[in-house]
Scaffold this active site. Structure first.
Site, PDB file in Angstrom:
ATOM      1  N   SER A 226       0.817  -1.322  -0.019  1.00  0.00           N
ATOM      2  CA  SER A 226       0.037  -0.041  -0.116  1.00  0.00           C
ATOM      3  C   SER A 226       1.030   1.405  -0.051  1.00  0.00           C
ATOM      4  O   SER A 226       1.959   1.242   0.716  1.00  0.00           O
ATOM      5  CB  SER A 226      -0.764   0.184   1.095  1.00  0.00           C
ATOM      6  OG  SER A 226      -1.646  -0.898   1.249  1.00  0.00           O
TER       7      SER A 226
ATOM      8  N   HIS B 151      -5.432  -1.842  -5.480  1.00  0.00           N
ATOM      9  CA  HIS B 151      -4.389  -2.550  -5.965  1.00  0.00           C
ATOM     10  C   HIS B 151      -4.474  -2.924  -7.393  1.00  0.00           C
ATOM     11  O   HIS B 151      -5.407  -3.593  -8.013  1.00  0.00           O
ATOM     12  CB  HIS B 151      -4.418  -3.895  -5.167  1.00  0.00           C
ATOM     13  CG  HIS B 151      -3.789  -4.043  -3.852  1.00  0.00           C
ATOM     14  ND1 HIS B 151      -2.449  -4.204  -3.544  1.00  0.00           N
ATOM     15  CD2 HIS B 151      -4.541  -3.595  -2.525  1.00  0.00           C
ATOM     16  CE1 HIS B 151      -2.450  -4.015  -2.320  1.00  0.00           C
ATOM     17  NE2 HIS B 151      -3.529  -3.844  -1.624  1.00  0.00           N
TER      18      HIS B 151
ATOM     19  N   HIS C  60      -3.387 -11.442  -1.871  1.00  0.00           N
ATOM     20  CA  HIS C  60      -3.454 -11.904  -0.359  1.00  0.00           C
ATOM     21  C   HIS C  60      -4.018 -13.085  -0.402  1.00  0.00           C
ATOM     22  O   HIS C  60      -4.995 -13.472  -0.763  1.00  0.00           O
ATOM     23  CB  HIS C  60      -4.113 -10.673   0.300  1.00  0.00           C
ATOM     24  CG  HIS C  60      -3.268  -9.358   0.223  1.00  0.00           C
ATOM     25  ND1 HIS C  60      -3.452  -8.363  -0.824  1.00  0.00           N
ATOM     26  CD2 HIS C  60      -2.492  -8.584   1.054  1.00  0.00           C
ATOM     27  CE1 HIS C  60      -2.866  -7.281  -0.478  1.00  0.00           C
ATOM     28  NE2 HIS C  60      -2.157  -7.614   0.376  1.00  0.00           N
TER      29      HIS C  60
ATOM     30  N   TYR D 263      -6.081 -13.547   2.189  1.00  0.00           N
ATOM     31  CA  TYR D 263      -7.579 -13.198   2.686  1.00  0.00           C
ATOM     32  C   TYR D 263      -8.474 -13.149   1.564  1.00  0.00           C
ATOM     33  O   TYR D 263      -9.576 -12.997   1.844  1.00  0.00           O
ATOM     34  CB  TYR D 263      -7.561 -12.119   3.705  1.00  0.00           C
ATOM     35  CG  TYR D 263      -7.013 -10.869   3.146  1.00  0.00           C
ATOM     36  CD1 TYR D 263      -7.733 -10.041   2.152  1.00  0.00           C
ATOM     37  CD2 TYR D 263      -5.777 -10.127   3.443  1.00  0.00           C
ATOM     38  CE1 TYR D 263      -7.365  -8.942   1.531  1.00  0.00           C
ATOM     39  CE2 TYR D 263      -5.412  -8.900   2.867  1.00  0.00           C
ATOM     40  CZ  TYR D 263      -6.275  -8.517   2.020  1.00  0.00           C
ATOM     41  OH  TYR D 263      -5.810  -7.091   1.433  1.00  0.00           O
ATOM     42  N   GLU D 264      -8.034 -13.000   0.294  1.00  0.00           N
ATOM     43  CA  GLU D 264      -8.784 -12.840  -0.782  1.00  0.00           C
ATOM     44  C   GLU D 264      -9.502 -14.339  -1.125  1.00  0.00           C
ATOM     45  O   GLU D 264     -10.431 -14.295  -1.963  1.00  0.00           O
ATOM     46  CB  GLU D 264      -8.089 -12.372  -1.944  1.00  0.00           C
ATOM     47  CG  GLU D 264      -7.646 -10.899  -1.703  1.00  0.00           C
ATOM     48  CD  GLU D 264      -6.683 -10.225  -2.951  1.00  0.00           C
ATOM     49  OE1 GLU D 264      -7.397 -10.332  -3.958  1.00  0.00           O
ATOM     50  OE2 GLU D 264      -5.756 -10.274  -2.653  1.00  0.00           O
TER      51      GLU D 264
ATOM     52  N   ALA E  54       2.369  -2.530   4.131  1.00  0.00           N
ATOM     53  CA  ALA E  54       1.905  -1.492   5.125  1.00  0.00           C
ATOM     54  C   ALA E  54       1.991  -2.481   6.442  1.00  0.00           C
ATOM     55  O   ALA E  54       1.403  -3.787   6.184  1.00  0.00           O
ATOM     56  CB  ALA E  54       0.750  -0.879   4.802  1.00  0.00           C
TER      57      ALA E  54
ATOM     58  N   MET F 196      -0.684  -8.496   6.909  1.00  0.00           N
ATOM     59  CA  MET F 196      -1.369  -9.488   6.240  1.00  0.00           C
ATOM     60  C   MET F 196      -0.588 -10.130   4.887  1.00  0.00           C
ATOM     61  O   MET F 196      -1.203 -10.534   3.989  1.00  0.00           O
ATOM     62  CB  MET F 196      -2.849  -9.010   5.961  1.00  0.00           C
ATOM     63  CG  MET F 196      -3.664  -8.474   6.998  1.00  0.00           C
ATOM     64  SD  MET F 196      -5.123  -7.814   6.516  1.00  0.00           S
ATOM     65  CE  MET F 196      -5.361  -6.771   7.944  1.00  0.00           C
ATOM     66  N   SER F 197       0.743  -9.912   4.840  1.00  0.00           N
ATOM     67  CA  SER F 197       1.521 -10.532   3.640  1.00  0.00           C
ATOM     68  C   SER F 197       2.836 -10.772   4.067  1.00  0.00           C
ATOM     69  O   SER F 197       3.191 -10.866   5.203  1.00  0.00           O
ATOM     70  CB  SER F 197       1.071  -9.454   2.563  1.00  0.00           C
ATOM     71  OG  SER F 197       2.092  -8.192   2.872  1.00  0.00           O
TER      72      SER F 197
ATOM     73  N   ASN G   9      -0.045   2.410  10.855  1.00  0.00           N
ATOM     74  CA  ASN G   9      -0.794   2.677  12.084  1.00  0.00           C
ATOM     75  C   ASN G   9       0.019   2.090  13.193  1.00  0.00           C
ATOM     76  O   ASN G   9       0.532   1.094  13.081  1.00  0.00           O
ATOM     77  CB  ASN G   9      -2.218   2.233  11.747  1.00  0.00           C
ATOM     78  CG  ASN G   9      -2.190   0.701  11.322  1.00  0.00           C
ATOM     79  OD1 ASN G   9      -1.782   0.310  10.273  1.00  0.00           O
ATOM     80  ND2 ASN G   9      -2.634   0.015  12.221  1.00  0.00           N
TER      81      ASN G   9
ATOM     82  N   HIS H 177      -8.992   1.082   7.329  1.00  0.00           N
ATOM     83  CA  HIS H 177      -8.280   1.180   6.245  1.00  0.00           C
ATOM     84  C   HIS H 177      -7.722   2.443   5.656  1.00  0.00           C
ATOM     85  O   HIS H 177      -6.875   2.617   5.079  1.00  0.00           O
ATOM     86  CB  HIS H 177      -9.025   0.379   5.092  1.00  0.00           C
ATOM     87  CG  HIS H 177      -8.085   0.181   3.828  1.00  0.00           C
ATOM     88  ND1 HIS H 177      -6.645  -0.566   3.968  1.00  0.00           N
ATOM     89  CD2 HIS H 177      -8.337   0.490   2.480  1.00  0.00           C
ATOM     90  CE1 HIS H 177      -6.220  -0.577   2.646  1.00  0.00           C
ATOM     91  NE2 HIS H 177      -7.097   0.109   1.956  1.00  0.00           N
TER      92      HIS H 177
HETATM   93  N1  HPA Z   1      -2.564  -5.114  10.958  1.00  0.00           N
HETATM   94  C1  HPA Z   1      -2.724  -5.824  10.192  1.00  0.00           C
HETATM   95  N2  HPA Z   1      -2.439  -5.406   8.760  1.00  0.00           N
HETATM   96  C2  HPA Z   1      -1.991  -4.235   8.628  1.00  0.00           C
HETATM   97  C3  HPA Z   1      -2.258  -3.188   9.741  1.00  0.00           C
HETATM   98  C4  HPA Z   1      -2.382  -3.735  11.079  1.00  0.00           C
HETATM   99  O1  HPA Z   1      -2.482  -2.943  11.909  1.00  0.00           O
HETATM  100  N3  HPA Z   1      -1.728  -2.067   9.279  1.00  0.00           N
HETATM  101  C5  HPA Z   1      -1.521  -2.234   7.987  1.00  0.00           C
HETATM  102  N4  HPA Z   1      -1.740  -3.527   7.573  1.00  0.00           N
END
Ligand code: HPA
Length: 270
Positions: free
Chosen positions: A28, A59, A81, A83-84, A111, A209-210, A233, A245
């Site tokens: 991201s 994406h 990903h 999760y997709e 990210a 998540m990757s 974050n 997000h």
């Molecule tokens: N958790 C999981 N994946 C993320 C986060 C998070 O806080 N921020 C960006 N991708």
């Protein structure tokens, strides 16, 4: 799986004759990095038969072949990903494909949520190691002996040599680079505060998540790997505010310029 991989490889080779030195996966905020390099050719994932295609908004799904300085690169603009809904072996198919196209080095970006209290949103964390316990291994299933061993060593997933290069590059870019352990969970829900606490107890500094799965697949086939997370974050529970997000995207966009400068420096010195 091997046949599927070979079919995708043949599909790409029919469209382009290009030997990348390095492969890059963009997370991201870095999505438009590929627009800034000297582009030779692009191939949309949808043009490759049997290829897993990304559905996440923002994406773009394509390979970009081109040059960062003098270095021939293949860039995955938009990753796949878990999760997709794809099998883990499909999630890492594009990574393997880039390796089979000749890339000897892989630069991973993403990210991530910060769980080390000394981090703040907008920081960059060089990945020194990962914990992929929260996701299935991409190597589960019959081993593809053609590309790597059944029980590959993972004692140095993130190349110490490349870590040195990244440190030097960050200094040159005047970036206060953090270093830490990346913990991969499946998503798509952000973690609960106690999952984040668990990740911290495990020794993690950031969650996402990757990436870890791609690093494992790349090491399996002998690529030299490095990774940089953009801390977009603070993870759930570390931050008292709810995760969104939009916040992730906004932070990623805010620091995109320095992220791109760092990545360019890394690619040209790798
Ligand atoms: N958790 C999981 N994946 C993320 C986060 C998070 O806080 N921020 C960006 N991708």
């Amino acid at each position: 799986m091997y046949d599927k991989l070979m079919k995708c490889l043949a599909g790409v080779k029919a469209k382009i004759d290009f030997k990348p030195k390095a492969a890059l996966i963009l997370g991201s905020g870095l999505g438009d990095y590929a627009d800034e390099i000297h582009v030779d050719q692009t191939i949309d994932y949808t043009e490759i038969e049997g290829f897993p295609v990304s559905t996440v908004k923002g994406h773009k799904g394509r390979f970009v072949f081109g040059y960062v300085g003098e270095t021939p690169v293949v860039i995955m603009q938009g990753r796949v990903h878990y999760y997709e809904g794809y099998q883990m072996s499909d999630v890492v198919l594009p990574t393997r494909l880039m390796g089979l196209l000749g890339a000897e080095k892989l630069i991973l970006t993403n990210a991530a949520g910060g769980i080390n209290q000394s981090y703040k949103p907008g920081d960059f964390m060089m990945i020194t190691d990962h914990i992929a316990t929260g996701v299935p291994s991409p190597l589960i299933g019959p081993n593809m002996d053609e590309i790597g061993p059944r029980f590959p060593d993972m004692s140095e997933v993130y190349s110490r040599r490349m870590q040195d290069v990244i440190r030097t590059c960050a200094k040159k870019c005047d970036i206060d680079l953090k270093e830490g352990v990346y913990v991969q969970f499946t998503g798509p829900a952000y973690e609960t505060p106690d999952e984040v606490r668990l990740a911290r107890i495990w020794g993690g500094d950031a969650v996402g998540m990757s990436t870890a799965c791609e690093a494992v697949a790349a090491r399996h086939m002998g690529l030299e790997v490095c990774g940089i997370s953009c801390i977009t974050n603070m993870a759930a529970g570390i931050s008292k505010v709810q995760l969104d997000h939009k916040e992730v995207q906004e932070t990623a966009d805010r620091v995109a310029k320095s992220f791109k400068a760092l990545v360019t420096e890394v690619v040209t010195n790798i």
